[in-house]
Motif scaffolding. Structure first.
Motif, PDB file in Angstrom:
ATOM      1  N   PHE A 300      58.705 186.246 132.976  1.00  0.00           N
ATOM      2  CA  PHE A 300      58.857 186.179 134.162  1.00  0.00           C
ATOM      3  C   PHE A 300      58.256 184.694 134.619  1.00  0.00           C
ATOM      4  O   PHE A 300      58.571 184.084 135.561  1.00  0.00           O
ATOM      5  N   TRP A 301      56.893 184.847 134.324  1.00  0.00           N
ATOM      6  CA  TRP A 301      56.187 183.488 134.586  1.00  0.00           C
ATOM      7  C   TRP A 301      56.832 182.392 134.315  1.00  0.00           C
ATOM      8  O   TRP A 301      56.876 181.401 134.699  1.00  0.00           O
ATOM      9  N   LYS A 302      57.196 182.396 132.864  1.00  0.00           N
ATOM     10  CA  LYS A 302      57.530 181.184 132.199  1.00  0.00           C
ATOM     11  C   LYS A 302      58.904 180.850 132.710  1.00  0.00           C
ATOM     12  O   LYS A 302      59.038 179.708 132.919  1.00  0.00           O
ATOM     13  N   GLU A 303      59.688 181.702 133.001  1.00  0.00           N
ATOM     14  CA  GLU A 303      61.176 181.505 133.686  1.00  0.00           C
ATOM     15  C   GLU A 303      60.943 180.814 135.174  1.00  0.00           C
ATOM     16  O   GLU A 303      61.863 180.219 135.590  1.00  0.00           O
ATOM     17  N   ASN A 304      59.965 181.074 135.672  1.00  0.00           N
ATOM     18  CA  ASN A 304      59.566 180.310 136.768  1.00  0.00           C
ATOM     19  C   ASN A 304      58.657 179.272 136.762  1.00  0.00           C
ATOM     20  O   ASN A 304      58.187 178.773 137.916  1.00  0.00           O
ATOM     21  N   GLY A 305      58.575 178.763 135.635  1.00  0.00           N
ATOM     22  CA  GLY A 305      57.854 177.130 135.409  1.00  0.00           C
ATOM     23  C   GLY A 305      56.462 177.124 135.218  1.00  0.00           C
ATOM     24  O   GLY A 305      55.813 176.500 135.565  1.00  0.00           O
ATOM     25  N   TRP A 306      55.769 178.592 135.088  1.00  0.00           N
ATOM     26  CA  TRP A 306      54.368 178.423 135.022  1.00  0.00           C
ATOM     27  C   TRP A 306      53.791 178.077 133.694  1.00  0.00           C
ATOM     28  O   TRP A 306      54.630 178.561 132.621  1.00  0.00           O
ATOM     29  N   GLN A 307      52.780 177.555 133.531  1.00  0.00           N
ATOM     30  CA  GLN A 307      52.065 177.093 132.173  1.00  0.00           C
ATOM     31  C   GLN A 307      50.845 177.998 131.968  1.00  0.00           C
ATOM     32  O   GLN A 307      50.053 178.123 132.829  1.00  0.00           O
ATOM     33  N   PHE A 308      50.679 178.461 130.744  1.00  0.00           N
ATOM     34  CA  PHE A 308      49.515 179.190 130.547  1.00  0.00           C
ATOM     35  C   PHE A 308      48.678 178.323 129.625  1.00  0.00           C
ATOM     36  O   PHE A 308      49.051 177.579 128.739  1.00  0.00           O
ATOM     37  N   VAL A 309      47.181 178.189 130.047  1.00  0.00           N
ATOM     38  CA  VAL A 309      46.323 177.226 129.198  1.00  0.00           C
ATOM     39  C   VAL A 309      45.331 178.400 128.760  1.00  0.00           C
ATOM     40  O   VAL A 309      44.533 179.091 129.412  1.00  0.00           O
ATOM     41  N   ASP A 310      45.299 178.434 127.466  1.00  0.00           N
ATOM     42  CA  ASP A 310      44.032 179.492 126.941  1.00  0.00           C
ATOM     43  C   ASP A 310      42.597 178.767 127.032  1.00  0.00           C
ATOM     44  O   ASP A 310      42.554 177.769 126.847  1.00  0.00           O
ATOM     45  N   CYS A 311      41.815 179.678 127.496  1.00  0.00           N
ATOM     46  CA  CYS A 311      40.346 179.372 127.596  1.00  0.00           C
ATOM     47  C   CYS A 311      39.636 179.248 126.166  1.00  0.00           C
ATOM     48  O   CYS A 311      40.259 180.198 125.585  1.00  0.00           O
ATOM     49  N   GLY A 312      38.694 178.535 126.009  1.00  0.00           N
ATOM     50  CA  GLY A 312      38.001 178.568 124.863  1.00  0.00           C
ATOM     51  C   GLY A 312      37.166 179.626 124.498  1.00  0.00           C
ATOM     52  O   GLY A 312      36.940 180.496 125.740  1.00  0.00           O
TER      53      GLY A 312
END
Ligand code: NVA
Length: 396
Positions: A300-312
């Motif tokens: 759902f997030w990705k199809e709405n254009g959101w990006q995920f950045v993993d925390c170290g």
């Protein structure tokens, strides 16, 4: 005869005398997102903090094995003054930093949490502290919502910010002030058998999202919620059940706010979304590498254009022996405006990530590890009452 009239005229006089209703001083409650320019917020206080008592919603553990052996059991009563002062010093410094950034700050009332509490349905030997204000109340747009918490020692914690709510409501004619039904916190609200599950059993059941509270009553901590304008996301957890999410959905639907659940199956004892899934700005989320969001939610997030950045991994994974939160307090950062964030000072890796990969131009490191004792860091210990933002639609 001789009795006072309670007709409408008398009522109006009564209202005017007691200053009920809008006074129009111009302050506004407003926060639709996690990233709008912050103008006003509440910062918690550690005064009179006590150890949380053992209870159906929380069986605390000393997380340092050596100290656990020495003490034998979970301590009771007041925390040490040294530990309270150390946290207060860092909280006061946060206030100074925020004020320096042009944010007006408010503080909860200092209350005596060492008092025992007895209701018709439960009793606890002491209460907790008003440090993590994020848990007790949330601003969703122009509405303040008092949470329906699960912990008995936190039953009256909201009273520490009641005067702030009263003042805001008087001054802002558009503000809505809601409180979720006060939970009974009776024994039948909890599933005690959950505490006996081994980690293996919890892992086996992780997709059921069943924890130590059942669905008899709506339950949520405000920190289980995160805001993206027209959409808010709520994590089922140890402190939030599906009935709580449904209560939020029904209450907020008339305002056009969409309430979604967000699941994190690999967190076997989740509570509060702000060490797991931290919204940095429009279309950008800081994610926890050990607690990925469930696939069906991620889509759902990705199809709405959101990006995920993993925390170290945290630079410093240590936490105080009595803290009931994880090393991921490192992720509990406080975004105070577009491109502007406050981060715990030892978390250099995260500071660099935010600067070089997430577009933050102002990254403010401050010491905050003494607040970890109370289960939270920078985001937990604040409640934003005013941001310059709107009801954006980022999930059209
Ligand atoms: N339950 C979270 C803490 C949230 C403030 C964690 O321990 O990571």
């Amino acid at each position: 005869q001789g009795r006072r009239s309670f007709g409408s005229e008398a009522r109006e006089v009564h209202v005017a005398q007691h200053k009920v209703g809008p006074q129009g001083h111009g302050r506004k409650l407003n926060a639709w997102t996690q990233w709008g320019e912050l103008k006003e917020c509440v910062v918690g206080v550690a005064d009179n903090a006590c150890f949380p008592p053992v209870q159906p919603a929380m069986i605390p553990e000393i997380n340092d094995p050596v100290l656990r052996n020495v003490l034998g059991e979970w301590p009771r009563g007041r925390k040490s003054q040294r530990c309270i002062d150390a946290a207060n010093q860092e909280l006061d410094n946060l206030v100074n930093v925020l004020e320096g950034e042009g944010v007006k700050t408010l503080r909860p009332e200092v209350m005596d949490w060492s008092q025992p509490l007895r209701t018709p349905l439960f009793a606890v030997e002491n209460q907790y502290v008003a440090c993590c204000v994020r848990d007790t109340v949330i601003t969703v747009g122009k509405t303040a919502i008092e949470a329906a918490m699960s912990r008995r020692d936190r039953y009256f914690e909201i009273l520490a910010v009641r005067q702030i709510l009263r003042d805001l409501w008087r001054e802002d004619p558009e503000m809505l002030w809601k409180a979720a039904p006060k939970p009974s916190m009776a024994d039948d609200m909890y599933d005690l058998s959950w505490w006996d599950w081994t980690d293996e059993e919890r892992y086996e059941h992780m997709h059921k999202y069943r924890y130590c509270i059942n669905n008899e009553e709506p339950i949520f901590d405000a920190a289980d919620i995160t805001r993206c304008g027209k959409d808010i996301f709520v994590q089922p957890s140890m402190t939030c059940n599906y009935a709580g999410i449904e209560w939020l959905r029904r209450e907020l639907a008339p305002q056009g706010i969409r309430v979604h659940s967000a699941h994190f199956p690999y967190d076997l004892a989740p509570s509060h979304i702000d060490c797991t899934f931290v919204i940095l700005g429009p279309h950008l989320v800081l994610t926890n590498p050990e607690r990925p969001i469930a696939d069906r939610d991620a889509e759902f997030w990705k199809e709405n254009g959101w990006q995920f950045v993993d925390c170290g991994q945290p630079d410093n994974p240590e936490r105080p022996a009595f803290s009931q939160s994880s090393k991921w307090l490192s992720m509990n950062i406080f975004v105070i405006g577009p491109g502007k964030v406050i981060v715990e000072e030892q978390e250099k890796g995260l500071q660099n990530l935010l600067k070089h990969q997430c577009g933050f131009t102002t990254v403010i490191p401050i010491p905050f590890r003494n607040v970890f004792e109370y289960g939270g860091s920078l985001h937990c210990s604040t409640w934003d009452t005013r941001r310059e933002d709107d009801m954006v639609d980022l999930f059209p």
